[in-house]
Design an enzyme around this catalytic site. Structure first.
Site, PDB file in Angstrom:
ATOM      1  N   SER A  19       0.977  -1.074  -0.102  1.00 39.08           N
ATOM      2  CA  SER A  19       0.034   0.078  -0.085  1.00 39.08           C
ATOM      3  C   SER A  19       0.736   1.333   0.093  1.00 39.08           C
ATOM      4  CB  SER A  19      -1.040  -0.064   1.188  1.00 39.08           C
ATOM      5  OG  SER A  19      -0.426  -0.633   2.476  1.00 39.08           O
ATOM      6  N   HIS A  50      -5.298  -3.545  -0.874  1.00 34.44           N
ATOM      7  CA  HIS A  50      -4.478  -4.363  -1.597  1.00 34.44           C
ATOM      8  C   HIS A  50      -4.846  -5.003  -2.863  1.00 34.44           C
ATOM      9  CE1 HIS A  50      -1.693  -3.816   2.136  1.00 34.44           C
ATOM     10  NE2 HIS A  50      -2.956  -3.754   2.781  1.00 34.44           N
ATOM     11  N   HIS A  72      -0.729 -11.121   3.532  1.00 35.94           N
ATOM     12  CA  HIS A  72       0.117 -10.956   4.834  1.00 35.94           C
ATOM     13  C   HIS A  72      -0.051 -12.104   5.805  1.00 35.94           C
ATOM     14  CE1 HIS A  72      -0.534  -6.874   3.193  1.00 35.94           C
ATOM     15  NE2 HIS A  72       0.634  -6.509   3.747  1.00 35.94           N
ATOM     16  N   TYR A  74      -0.635 -11.547   8.878  1.00 32.91           N
ATOM     17  CA  TYR A  74      -1.841 -11.251   9.771  1.00 32.91           C
ATOM     18  C   TYR A  74      -3.099 -11.550   9.594  1.00 32.91           C
ATOM     19  CZ  TYR A  74      -2.232  -6.694   6.942  1.00 32.91           C
ATOM     20  OH  TYR A  74      -2.559  -5.708   6.097  1.00 32.91           O
ATOM     21  N   GLU A  75      -3.139 -12.084   8.043  1.00 35.10           N
ATOM     22  CA  GLU A  75      -4.499 -12.512   7.582  1.00 35.10           C
ATOM     23  C   GLU A  75      -4.314 -14.291   7.931  1.00 35.10           C
ATOM     24  OE1 GLU A  75      -4.250 -11.675   3.168  1.00 35.10           O
ATOM     25  OE2 GLU A  75      -3.488  -9.641   3.769  1.00 35.10           O
ATOM     26  N   ALA A 102       4.091   0.009   3.139  1.00 33.78           N
ATOM     27  CA  ALA A 102       3.729   1.145   4.035  1.00 33.78           C
ATOM     28  C   ALA A 102       4.264   1.091   5.403  1.00 33.78           C
ATOM     29  CB  ALA A 102       2.225   1.296   4.164  1.00 33.78           C
ATOM     30  N   MET A 198       4.443  -4.474   8.586  1.00 37.27           N
ATOM     31  CA  MET A 198       3.989  -5.894   8.895  1.00 37.27           C
ATOM     32  C   MET A 198       4.219  -6.702   7.821  1.00 37.27           C
ATOM     33  SD  MET A 198       0.287  -4.628  10.852  1.00 37.27           S
ATOM     34  CE  MET A 198       0.209  -3.382  11.880  1.00 37.27           C
ATOM     35  N   SER A 199       5.154  -6.508   6.913  1.00 35.66           N
ATOM     36  CA  SER A 199       5.444  -7.251   5.868  1.00 35.66           C
ATOM     37  C   SER A 199       6.861  -7.239   5.578  1.00 35.66           C
ATOM     38  CB  SER A 199       4.346  -6.665   4.509  1.00 35.66           C
ATOM     39  OG  SER A 199       5.084  -5.346   4.355  1.00 35.66           O
ATOM     40  N   ASN A 222       2.575   7.167   8.389  1.00 36.56           N
ATOM     41  CA  ASN A 222       1.895   7.537   9.901  1.00 36.56           C
ATOM     42  C   ASN A 222       3.204   7.736  10.675  1.00 36.56           C
ATOM     43  OD1 ASN A 222       1.513   4.479   9.439  1.00 36.56           O
ATOM     44  ND2 ASN A 222       1.644   4.819  11.672  1.00 36.56           N
ATOM     45  N   HIS A 234      -6.651   1.628   9.932  1.00 34.09           N
ATOM     46  CA  HIS A 234      -5.966   1.210   8.666  1.00 34.09           C
ATOM     47  C   HIS A 234      -6.547   2.306   7.713  1.00 34.09           C
ATOM     48  CE1 HIS A 234      -4.491  -1.882   5.998  1.00 34.09           C
ATOM     49  NE2 HIS A 234      -5.695  -1.757   5.480  1.00 34.09           N
TER      50      HIS A 234
HETATM   51  N1  HPA Z   1       2.859   0.045  12.300  1.00 36.99           N
HETATM   52  C1  HPA Z   1       2.806  -1.271  11.903  1.00 36.99           C
HETATM   53  N2  HPA Z   1       2.585  -1.340  10.393  1.00 36.99           N
HETATM   54  C2  HPA Z   1       2.158  -0.118   9.742  1.00 36.99           C
HETATM   55  C3  HPA Z   1       2.102   0.988  10.332  1.00 36.99           C
HETATM   56  C4  HPA Z   1       2.502   1.178  11.740  1.00 36.99           C
HETATM   57  O1  HPA Z   1       2.451   2.174  12.489  1.00 36.99           O
HETATM   58  N3  HPA Z   1       1.941   1.804   9.285  1.00 36.99           N
HETATM   59  C5  HPA Z   1       1.606   1.286   8.309  1.00 36.99           C
HETATM   60  N4  HPA Z   1       2.157  -0.126   8.214  1.00 36.99           N
END
Ligand code: HPA
Length: 271
Positions: A19, A50, A72, A74-75, A102, A198-199, A222, A234
């Protein structure tokens, strides 16, 4: 192999679009496209924002294979599924891989909209994609200089062409899907991390195992938990990624163009 029937292009460069980087598809002169749902072993990404398709085309004049979207951890997918596309790239003949994502900024100098070239990573996902099974031996793989200095140099040059002040730093990978606590972010900063996501790390490790040259690029969407005034969401992270989309696309286009020039100087035996 089924993929080789899709197009006559035989790229040596592949780019995984996370992303924040999806808009690079608009810059691609597409020759062929296939959704992950039609590729055996590819898990369609479940999260909105995604996409899931494999594209072959030219970016900045250079043949590239693009994976738009990723599965991912986490999925709920096992690491073997998360990293399966990387093994397919290696079998296809890809030699260099650019992973994009991201990430939340930890380094106090980072702001949303900044881009960071990964110099290294810290794997706090709690798993390693090369873990063996009782019947399959584990792979002991060296990860020194995983993010290849030559490809990082091309990324820096691509950023200069875009008049972009690019950052470099260490990415810490967590499993998610919750964002981090402020205490975790303080701990990651003390460990030497500049951004969190997370990737990317599982794919980078498997790519190294398969002998690929690896580079990775984060879009800071962020500020990580402790530094931001507002709670993280998200949709906000995705929206922040979209805002820098045009710049992200130009950066990748210039990267592919410069890579193509370098690649054309390499001697490669003809198949
Ligand atoms: N933390 C974890 N994964 C992310 C973040 C975050 O702040 N921003 C985008 N992916």
């Amino acid at each position: 192999m089924r993929l080789k029937k899709l197009s006559r292009l035989r790229p040596t460069l592949a780019i995984v679009l996370g992303s924040g980087f999806q808009s690079a598809v608009k810059e691609l002169e597409i020759d062929a496209q296939i959704p992950y749902s039609r590729l055996p072993g590819f898990a369609p990404p479940a999260v909105r924002g995604h996409e899931g398709s494999l594209l072959l085309g030219r970016l900045g004049g250079t043949p590239v294979l693009v994976l738009s979207g990723r599965a991912h951890f986490y999925e709920g997918h096992p690491m073997s599924v998360v990293t399966f596309p990387i093994r397919v790239l290696a079998a296809f003949g890809i030699e260099a891989l650019l992973l994009t994502n991201a990430a939340g900024g930890i380094n106090a100098a980072f702001r949303p909209g900044h881009f960071m070239i990964l110099t290294d990573h810290i794997n706090l996902m709690g798993v390693n994609p090369l873990r063996g099974t009782p019947s399959e031996p584990a792979n002991f793989t060296d990860l020194t200089r995983l993010y290849e200095p030559g490809l990082r140099q091309i990324l820096r040059r691509a950023a200069r062409i875009c008049c972009l002040a690019i950052r470099e730093g260490v990415y810490v990978a967590v499993s998610g899907p919750s964002y981090e606590t402020p205490a975790e972010i303080r701990a990651f900063a003390a460990l030497g991390a500049d951004a969190v996501g997370m990737s990317t790390v599982p794919e980078a490790i498997v790519a190294r195992r398969c002998g690929l040259r690896v580079a990775a690029l984060s879009c800071i969407t962020n500020l990580a938990a402790s530094s931001g005034a507002n709670p993280l969401s998200h949709p906000d992270v995705l929206e922040s990624g979209r805002r820098v989309g045009v710049l992200a696309a130009q950066l990748l286009k210039n990267f592919a163009r410069l890579y193509g020039r370098e690649d054309s100087h390499c001697e490669r035996p003809t198949a």
